[in-house]
Design an enzyme around this catalytic site. Sequence first.
Site, PDB file in Angstrom:
ATOM      1  CD  GLU A   1      -1.143  -0.287   3.718  1.00  0.00           C
ATOM      2  OE1 GLU A   1      -0.779   0.164   4.829  1.00  0.00           O
ATOM      3  OE2 GLU A   1      -2.213  -0.884   3.532  1.00  0.00           O
TER       4      GLU A   1
ATOM      5  CB  CYS B   1      13.319   8.428 -15.546  1.00  0.00           C
ATOM      6  SG  CYS B   1      13.330   9.344 -17.102  1.00  0.00           S
TER       7      CYS B   1
END
Length: 284
Positions: free
Chosen positions: A90, A185
Amino acid sequence: MLRSLLGIAPKQEPDGSFSPSKVALKLSTSDVSDFERVSYPAYRGKRSKILVIFTEQKNMKMQTGKEFSTGNHPVEALLPMLHLRDAGFEFEVATPTGKPVVFEMWAMPRGDTEVVAIYEDLKSRFEHPTPLQDVVAGFQDEIDTYAAVFVPGGHGAMLGIPEDPNVGTVLRWAHEGDLFTISLCHGPGSFLATTLQGHDFIYSGYDMAVFPDSVDKMTPKIGYLPGPMPWRLGERLQQLGANLVNEKADATCCVDRRLITGASPLAANGLGKLAATTLLDQLT
């Protein structure tokens, strides 16, 4: 005028910033992602939470003075989150001051039902994230309930986050507490925050996949960026002792100890699978 006719002129937004050109969007985005559903044995242990640190800033000022309309890349954020959710974890969504999460909505794969669904499911948390300083206040007391810290990519991850002492504190505590750190990235820009307040760079000597400076240098030519980058992420990480394992903006993923990284949006699906399987293997 010629750049506009060729479709390589960045698009000016109402606030004066620029989003990628038509050609750049065609080359770098898609209406659907490459998300691959995997059947994981859902995690049922105590370390069920993953702290996801998003940017709350939108515009990056380039060397030309023009501003790039950025934020977190939706594919780079949501594909790993899909895999981690399906593995039973979660999310605690945070931004530096609690302002709403900013996404590069021009990169949203709107035809992808899985991506759109998790975005809608978490939209209220994106709109009302936890201020990172509030996370820091209780992080050490609850550290054994966390599995990982995830910093998604997008050029926006280079805005504010590398200079935020709270980011540095969380990443250092995660490192010391043997939590996993996940990023891809431009998200590894967050790692620079670990050097704030006189601390050493905790990832010196680590292998990691990061979006290449060489590609950022080229993308203004097709109108993805409205000018040269304000600073070079890969160069700074290497100066601090990081070992960059990729030269292209490709699907490269890398695990070094408890650091899991990916090179670009093309790595988002692979990074999600790698992170999910690694966490399940190490935590169960």
